[in-house]
Design an enzyme around this catalytic site. Structure first.
Site, mmCIF file in Angstrom:
data_model
loop_
_atom_site.group_PDB
_atom_site.id
_atom_site.type_symbol
_atom_site.label_atom_id
_atom_site.label_comp_id
_atom_site.label_asym_id
_atom_site.label_seq_id
_atom_site.Cartn_x
_atom_site.Cartn_y
_atom_site.Cartn_z
ATOM 1 N N HIS A 60 0.837 -1.200 0.000
ATOM 2 C CA HIS A 60 0.000 0.000 0.000
ATOM 3 C C HIS A 60 0.873 1.252 0.000
ATOM 4 O O HIS A 60 1.283 1.740 1.051
ATOM 5 C CB HIS A 60 -0.909 0.003 1.230
ATOM 6 C CG HIS A 60 -1.980 1.052 1.190
ATOM 7 N ND1 HIS A 60 -3.205 0.866 1.772
ATOM 8 C CD2 HIS A 60 -2.018 2.300 0.656
ATOM 9 C CE1 HIS A 60 -3.946 1.947 1.599
ATOM 10 N NE2 HIS A 60 -3.232 2.837 0.923
ATOM 11 N N HIS A 62 1.632 5.131 -2.414
ATOM 12 C CA HIS A 62 1.184 6.070 -3.443
ATOM 13 C C HIS A 62 2.428 6.656 -4.099
ATOM 14 O O HIS A 62 3.208 7.350 -3.442
ATOM 15 C CB HIS A 62 0.330 7.180 -2.829
ATOM 16 C CG HIS A 62 -0.910 6.673 -2.160
ATOM 17 N ND1 HIS A 62 -2.126 6.608 -2.805
ATOM 18 C CD2 HIS A 62 -1.114 6.182 -0.912
ATOM 19 C CE1 HIS A 62 -3.034 6.101 -1.976
ATOM 20 N NE2 HIS A 62 -2.445 5.842 -0.817
ATOM 21 N N ARG A 64 2.210 8.402 -7.082
ATOM 22 C CA ARG A 64 1.758 9.687 -7.636
ATOM 23 C C ARG A 64 1.931 9.884 -9.138
ATOM 24 O O ARG A 64 1.474 10.888 -9.668
ATOM 25 C CB ARG A 64 2.428 10.850 -6.901
ATOM 26 C CG ARG A 64 2.218 10.881 -5.389
ATOM 27 C CD ARG A 64 0.770 10.894 -5.013
ATOM 28 N NE ARG A 64 0.579 11.203 -3.586
ATOM 29 C CZ ARG A 64 -0.532 10.969 -2.916
ATOM 30 N NH1 ARG A 64 -1.563 10.396 -3.541
ATOM 31 N NH2 ARG A 64 -0.637 11.289 -1.642
ATOM 32 N N ASP A 151 -8.711 2.786 -3.480
ATOM 33 C CA ASP A 151 -8.148 3.400 -2.283
ATOM 34 C C ASP A 151 -8.220 4.924 -2.347
ATOM 35 O O ASP A 151 -7.964 5.542 -3.382
ATOM 36 C CB ASP A 151 -6.695 2.983 -2.074
ATOM 37 C CG ASP A 151 -6.161 3.535 -0.770
ATOM 38 O OD1 ASP A 151 -6.684 3.144 0.280
ATOM 39 O OD2 ASP A 151 -5.270 4.393 -0.810
ATOM 40 N N HIS A 178 -10.443 0.300 0.771
ATOM 41 C CA HIS A 178 -10.445 1.466 1.660
ATOM 42 C C HIS A 178 -11.863 1.543 2.204
ATOM 43 O O HIS A 178 -12.798 1.835 1.461
ATOM 44 C CB HIS A 178 -10.070 2.709 0.856
ATOM 45 C CG HIS A 178 -10.212 3.994 1.604
ATOM 46 N ND1 HIS A 178 -9.135 4.796 1.898
ATOM 47 C CD2 HIS A 178 -11.296 4.648 2.109
ATOM 48 C CE1 HIS A 178 -9.544 5.875 2.550
ATOM 49 N NE2 HIS A 178 -10.858 5.802 2.679
ATOM 50 N N ASP A 303 1.173 2.942 3.662
ATOM 51 C CA ASP A 303 0.294 3.950 3.073
ATOM 52 C C ASP A 303 1.093 5.225 2.785
ATOM 53 O O ASP A 303 0.627 6.342 3.006
ATOM 54 C CB ASP A 303 -0.897 4.253 3.977
ATOM 55 C CG ASP A 303 -2.008 5.024 3.259
ATOM 56 O OD1 ASP A 303 -1.900 5.237 2.033
ATOM 57 O OD2 ASP A 303 -2.976 5.423 3.932
#
Length: 424
Positions: A60, A62, A64, A151, A178, A303
C-alpha cells in the site's frame, strides 16, 4: 548485472542470527555459508555484521505518477522504498489517468518499466475513475495488476461492491478496500477523540471505518472473494476481522506504523499528523498490537502518501490527508515494538515480508537459488529522523525528530544494488 560477495552478514532465520557470507551471481543467491571466498569478477561488500533480511513488501503505497509528479515520481518513490529495505511495492490507483482500463493502466506501466528501482506491482481501480458508479474494466487489467482497489474512497454502494467481488473472484484477484462510509464523516478530519474535543477539531468516528468493513466481510463471505482490508485503525475493525477469520472468511488486513506507535493524544497542530484513516485512541493502538500478536492483523503497510510542502503546511484542518513512511517503517517498528519486547523480530519480518508476499504473490525468501532481493540493517545504529534527508519528495511524517534504531546499509533487488549507505 554484477556478481557480489556479501561478507560479514548476520542472517536472521528461525528466530536467531548466524554469521554468514552471501554470494550472488546473475541476480540470484548462489550460496549462503560461513567463510565463503570470492570468485572471479565478484565485487566484495563488507556488511560489518549488519542484519540481513529478505526484501520487504509494501502492499500500500502512493507513487503519484502519472498525474501528480510534483508530489512524487516512480523514481523518487522507489528509491525511497529501497532506502527503507523494500524490494516490492504496490501503488494505489488514485492517479491521472486512473488505471481503470488497460489503456489507462499502460500509461503507468510504461513509467514503471522506465523508472522503477524496485519491483512495482500496480493496483487497478475497482470502479471507473474511482467514482463508485460503474465497474472498471477489471478483466482487461487483471493480468497486469496485483489487485483491485478504489483506495482513497470507500465503495459506497453495497450492490457495486458485490459485483466487484464476484468479478474479482472469477478473475482470481483480490479486492483491497479502503473502508469508509461517507455518510458518517460529517466534515471530520482527525479522530473523534480526546484531542479533537479539547482543541475544537471536527472528528472522524471509528464507525465510518468498521461499519463498511462489516458490510464487506458479509459480501466476501457470500461471494467467496479474496478480500483485503486497507489501513485498519480501529479496535472494532480488528474484532470484526478476527471473528470473520474464525468463520473462514478469506480475509487479510494491514495496518500502518503510525497507528502502532502514536495515539491521538500525541497529535500536534501540524499536517504531518494528518492521514486517513486518522491516528486513533490508545485503546485502538493497543487493539491493533493485539491483532498483530494473534495473527488477526496480517501485515504492516506504510500507506506512503507524499504531498507538496504547501499541501501539508495548512495545519490539521487544512492540510491534505497523507504522510510518507517508506524510509522510517522498519526502524520505527523495531525501535518502538521490537526493542521493548512487545513484538519479536521474527514477527516483524513476517509482517513486512512473509505475510504480504504470501497473500499477494510476490517477494522471495532469502535462500539459495532465489532472486537476490534482500536488505541489510545495522540494528545498533541510531539516527534522528530528518525529512530533509529523505529520498522521497514528500517530507510530512509524524516521526520527524524522533530517534530511531536501525539504519539500512544495503538493499538489493533482483541482484542489483538499489540502495547502499556506507558505514559511518
Amino acid at each position: 548485472m554484477s556478481n557480489y560477495l556479501l561478507k560479514n552478514a548476520m542472517l536472521f532465520a528461525d528466530g536467531r542470527f548466524r554469521p554468514v557470507d552471501i554470494s550472488i551471481s546473475d541476480g540470484r543467491i548462489v550460496s549462503i555459508a560461513k567463510g565463503l571466498g570470492g570468485f572471479p569478477g565478484a565485487a566484495v561488500i563488507d556488511l560489518h555484521h549488519s542484519a540481513v533480511f529478505p526484501g520487504f513488501v509494501d502492499v500500500h503505497v502512493h507513487l503519484r505518477e502519472p498525474g501528480f509528479s510534483y508530489k512524487e515520481t516512480i523514481r523518487s518513490g522507489t528509491l525511497s522504498a529501497a532506502r527503507g529495505g523494500y524490494t516490492h511495492v504496490c501503488p494505489m490507483p488514485n492517479l491521472d489517468p486512473v488505471p481503470d482500463s488497460l489503456e489507462h493502466l499502460e500509461v503507468q506501466l510504461e513509467l514503471i518499466r522506465r523508472d522503477a528501482a524496485v519491483g512495482v506491482h500496480p493496483y487497478g481501480a475497482i470502479t471507473a475513475g474511482e467514482r463508485g458508479e460503474v465497474l472498471a474494466e477489471l478483466a482487461g487489467m487483471a493480468p497486469y495488476v496485483c489487485a483491485f482497489s478504489d483506495d482513497g474512497r470507500g465503495v459506497q454502494s453495497e450492490d457495486m461492491m458485490r459485483s466487484a467481488m464476484e468479478a474479482a473472484r472469477r478473475l482470481g484477484k483480490i479486492i483491497a478496500a479502503h473502508c469508509e462510509d461517507d455518510s458518517l464523516l460529517n466534515g471530520g478530519y482527525i479522530h473523534d477523540g480526546v484531542y479533537a474535543r479539547s482543541h475544537g477539531h471536527k472528528g472522524i468516528c471509528s464507525r465510518s471505518e468498521w461499519s463498511q468493513i462489516a458490510r464487506d466481510l458479509k459480501l466476501a463471505e457470500e461471494t467467496g472473494c479474496r478480500y483485503h482490508v486497507c489501513h485498519v485503525s480501529a479496535a472494532e475493525s480488528v474484532e470484526l476481522i478476527r471473528k470473520a477469520k474464525a468463520r473462514g472468511v478469506d480475509v487479510t488486513c494491514e495496518t500502518g506504523p503510525h497507528y502502532l506507535v502514536f495515539s491521538d493524544i500525541a497529535l500536534q497542530e501540524d499536517g504531518r499528523f494528518k492521514m486517513n484513516p486518522p491516528i486513533r485512541s490508545d485503546r485502538d493502538r493497543r487493539a491493533l498490537i493485539a491483532g498483530l500478536l494473534d495473527g488477526t492483523v496480517d501485515m504492516v503497510a506504510t500507506d506512503h502518501a507524499p504531498h507538496s510542502a504547501e499541501e501539508k503546511g495548512r495545519g490539521l484542518e487544512g492540510s491534505h490527508m497523507g504522510v510518507v513512511g517508506l524510509e522510517t517503517a522498519f526502524a520505527a517498528l523495531y525501535t518502538h515494538l521490537v526493542k521493548p519486547g512487545t513484538l519479536s523480530l521474527g514477527k516483524l519480518v513476517d509482517l513486512l515480508h512473509t505475510n504480504p508476499a504470501r497473500r499477494f504473490g510476490f517477494g522471495t525468501p532469502l535462500a539459495e537459488g532465489q532472486p537476490a532481493d534482500l536488505t541489510a540493517f545495522d540494528l545498533e545504529a541510531k539516527y534522528t529522523v530528518d525529512p530533509a534527508d529523505f529520498q522521497t519528495m514528500g517530507r510530512a511524517t509524524p516521526f520527524a525528530g524522533m530517534e530511531l534504531y536501525g539504519v539500512c546499509r544495503l538493499t538489493m533487488a533482483g541482484g542489483s544494488i538499489v540502495w547502499q549507505e556506507e558505514k559511518q
